[in-house]
Write an enzyme that holds these catalytic residues in place. Structure first.
Site, PDB file in Angstrom:
ATOM      1  N   TRP A 103       0.817  -1.215   0.000  1.00 47.51           N
ATOM      2  CA  TRP A 103       0.000   0.000   0.000  1.00 47.51           C
ATOM      3  C   TRP A 103       0.848   1.260   0.000  1.00 47.51           C
ATOM      4  CZ3 TRP A 103      -4.432  -0.657  -2.017  1.00 47.51           C
ATOM      5  CH2 TRP A 103      -5.161  -1.831  -1.800  1.00 47.51           C
ATOM      6  N   ASP A 173      -1.672   6.581   6.455  1.00 42.41           N
ATOM      7  CA  ASP A 173      -2.747   5.706   5.979  1.00 42.41           C
ATOM      8  C   ASP A 173      -3.006   4.692   7.091  1.00 42.41           C
ATOM      9  OD1 ASP A 173      -4.283   3.692   4.909  1.00 42.41           O
ATOM     10  OD2 ASP A 173      -2.973   3.266   3.198  1.00 42.41           O
ATOM     11  N   LYS A 197     -12.042  -1.839   6.128  1.00 43.14           N
ATOM     12  CA  LYS A 197     -11.193  -2.797   6.826  1.00 43.14           C
ATOM     13  C   LYS A 197     -11.671  -2.954   8.273  1.00 43.14           C
ATOM     14  CE  LYS A 197      -9.034  -2.935   3.050  1.00 43.14           C
ATOM     15  NZ  LYS A 197      -7.861  -2.229   2.617  1.00 43.14           N
TER      16      LYS A 197
HETATM   17  C1  LIG Z   1      -7.439  -1.520   1.455  1.00 44.01           C
HETATM   18  C2  LIG Z   1      -6.406  -0.503   1.650  1.00 44.01           C
HETATM   19  C3  LIG Z   1      -6.320   0.611   0.794  1.00 44.01           C
HETATM   20  C4  LIG Z   1      -7.207   0.808  -0.420  1.00 44.01           C
HETATM   21  O1  LIG Z   1      -8.540   0.912  -0.138  1.00 44.01           O
HETATM   22  P1  LIG Z   1      -9.650   0.920  -1.311  1.00 44.01           P
HETATM   23  O2  LIG Z   1     -10.872   1.377  -0.600  1.00 44.01           O
HETATM   24  O3  LIG Z   1      -9.748  -0.468  -1.858  1.00 44.01           O
HETATM   25  O4  LIG Z   1      -9.211   1.887  -2.342  1.00 44.01           O
HETATM   26  C5  LIG Z   1      -5.327   1.533   1.056  1.00 44.01           C
HETATM   27  N1  LIG Z   1      -4.496   1.385   2.097  1.00 44.01           N
HETATM   28  C6  LIG Z   1      -4.544   0.329   2.921  1.00 44.01           C
HETATM   29  C7  LIG Z   1      -3.566   0.218   4.042  1.00 44.01           C
HETATM   30  C8  LIG Z   1      -5.500  -0.645   2.721  1.00 44.01           C
HETATM   31  O5  LIG Z   1      -5.549  -1.705   3.546  1.00 44.01           O
END
Ligand SMILES: *Cc1c(COP(=O)(O)O)cnc(C)c1O
Length: 361
Positions: A103, A173, A197
């Site tokens: 990511w 993030d 998540k």
């Molecule tokens: C899933 C995830 C993303 C991307 O999320 P989407 O909603 O699928 O665009 C970005 N960063 C992390 C750490 C993730 O687990």
């Protein structure tokens, strides 16, 4: 089991707390006497406005968000933030990124479209199985921010200590660890998290941004929709927001407050993760993929050392009611995502199953 549900170890979209799902189910035909579902109501209505206000207020309470930070709900999931962050925060056109896995690599690739990206630390040399030392990063004076993916969902690492950004803004993030433990918001300029998540349904990100970072003077080519100011000025209602996700997330925020907030959540998450890691450390068949100090409490990748065996374990777990244990297609092996909503019983049952599997070998 009342609903015949499986233990779902999906990395996302992922489990939600059962009491929350039940409450949502009970309101789906008629929300709070409105005579309609939240799916059917105007985002400008009084009823929805209360849902939105409560969600923001409850998140503020949960995370102790200081008054000089704004909470935004932005569509486009996590991925849109890879672009919004550089588009809005790169004033000098220079940013530092820490590369810890899939990511952060995506974030780096996107940011490179908009400016000079310095990868100031990386764990690529060991297949992203650890978090690099970030105590003395080489950060240029004109860097606009330092960016981390605080929990790498696919690789299974977490920053247990934040980088020393040498006075620069920290952008994080937190998608796969959001609300999993207490967080000192003031350590950051901007926190964002795709909610599917650890909170609610897919398609939305929560952004917590310090007000002075909400700029008027974004580049001309920045789409209106991708400016944080657009969303901040209209309280996340510049256009029709993801009403359903805001409603569901709000329910989860209330639920977390009701069980004792993030301190209690962290306690439960540590307890759960320990059960699984203790097993992996004692197992002869299974090995955790991450060095002990940097292990995630949320995403636990592990391997047997053989692709065929890994596949056999995934099939056996699935047949036994443990779903989504296959590792991400980019790394293989197995991965158990044990987010907030995964009960301790789910982890205990999985460990019992894996122990038994190993014993029968
Ligand atoms: C899933 C995830 C993303 C991307 O999320 P989407 O909603 O699928 O665009 C970005 N960063 C992390 C750490 C993730 O687990």
């Amino acid at each position: 089991m009342k609903y015949d549900r499986v233990f779902n170890f999906s990395a996302g979209p992922a489990m939600m707390p059962e009491p929350v799902l039940e409450e949502i189910a009970s309101e789906v035909m008629n929300y709070n006497g409105s005579g309609m579902s939240v799916m059917e109501m105007s985002h400008r209505s009084k009823v929805f406005d209360q849902i939105y206000q409560d969600a923001v207020a409850d998140l503020r309470k949960l995370m102790n968000i200081p008054d000089n930070y704004k909470v935004l709900f932005v569509q486009g999931g996590g991925t849109v933030q890879f672009a919004m962050v550089p588009l809005n925060l790169m004033k000098n056109g220079v940013a530092c990124y820490v590369e810890t896995g899939s990511w952060s690599k995506k974030a780096i690739a996107e940011a490179k479209k908009y400016g000079d990206v310095k990868v100031v630390a990386s764990s690529a040399d060991k297949n992203f199985s650890y978090v690099p030392d970030c105590s003395n990063l080489d950060i240029p004076d004109n860097a606009d921010y330092v960016y981390i993916c605080e929990n790498e969902t696919i690789n299974g690492t977490t920053f247990h200590k934040l980088p020393d950004t040498k006075g620069k803004i920290l952008v994080s993030d937190q998608s796969s660890m959001f609300l999993s433990r207490p967080c000192n918001v003031e350590d950051y300029g901007l926190i964002w998290a795709g909610v599917q998540k650890n909170v609610g349904p897919a398609g939305m990100a929560v952004v917590i941004i310090r007000e002075d970072l909400i700029r008027e003077d974004v580049p001309d080519f920045c789409p209106t929709y991708l400016s944080y100011k657009t969303h901040a000025d209209k309280d996340s209602m510049y256009n029709t927001p993801n009403c359903w996700a805001i409603y569901c997330c709000g329910k989860v925020f209330k639920y977390l407050l009701s069980i004792g907030g993030l301190e209690e959540m962290a306690k439960r998450n540590e307890e759960k993760a320990k059960i699984l890691y203790d097993f992996l450390d004692s197992s002869k068949l299974f090995t955790g993929s991450v060095v002990a100090e940097d292990r995630s409490l949320m995403n636990v990748p592990f391997v047997t050392g053989s692709d065929e065996e890994d596949a056999a374990v995934v099939a056996a777990t699935k047949a036994a009611g443990f779903d989504n244990l296959k590792g991400h297609r980019s790394v293989g092996g197995l991965r158990a995502s044990i987010y907030n909503a995964m009960p301790k019983e789910g982890v205990e049952a999985l460990v019992e199953f894996l122990k038994d599997y190993e014993a029968k070998k």
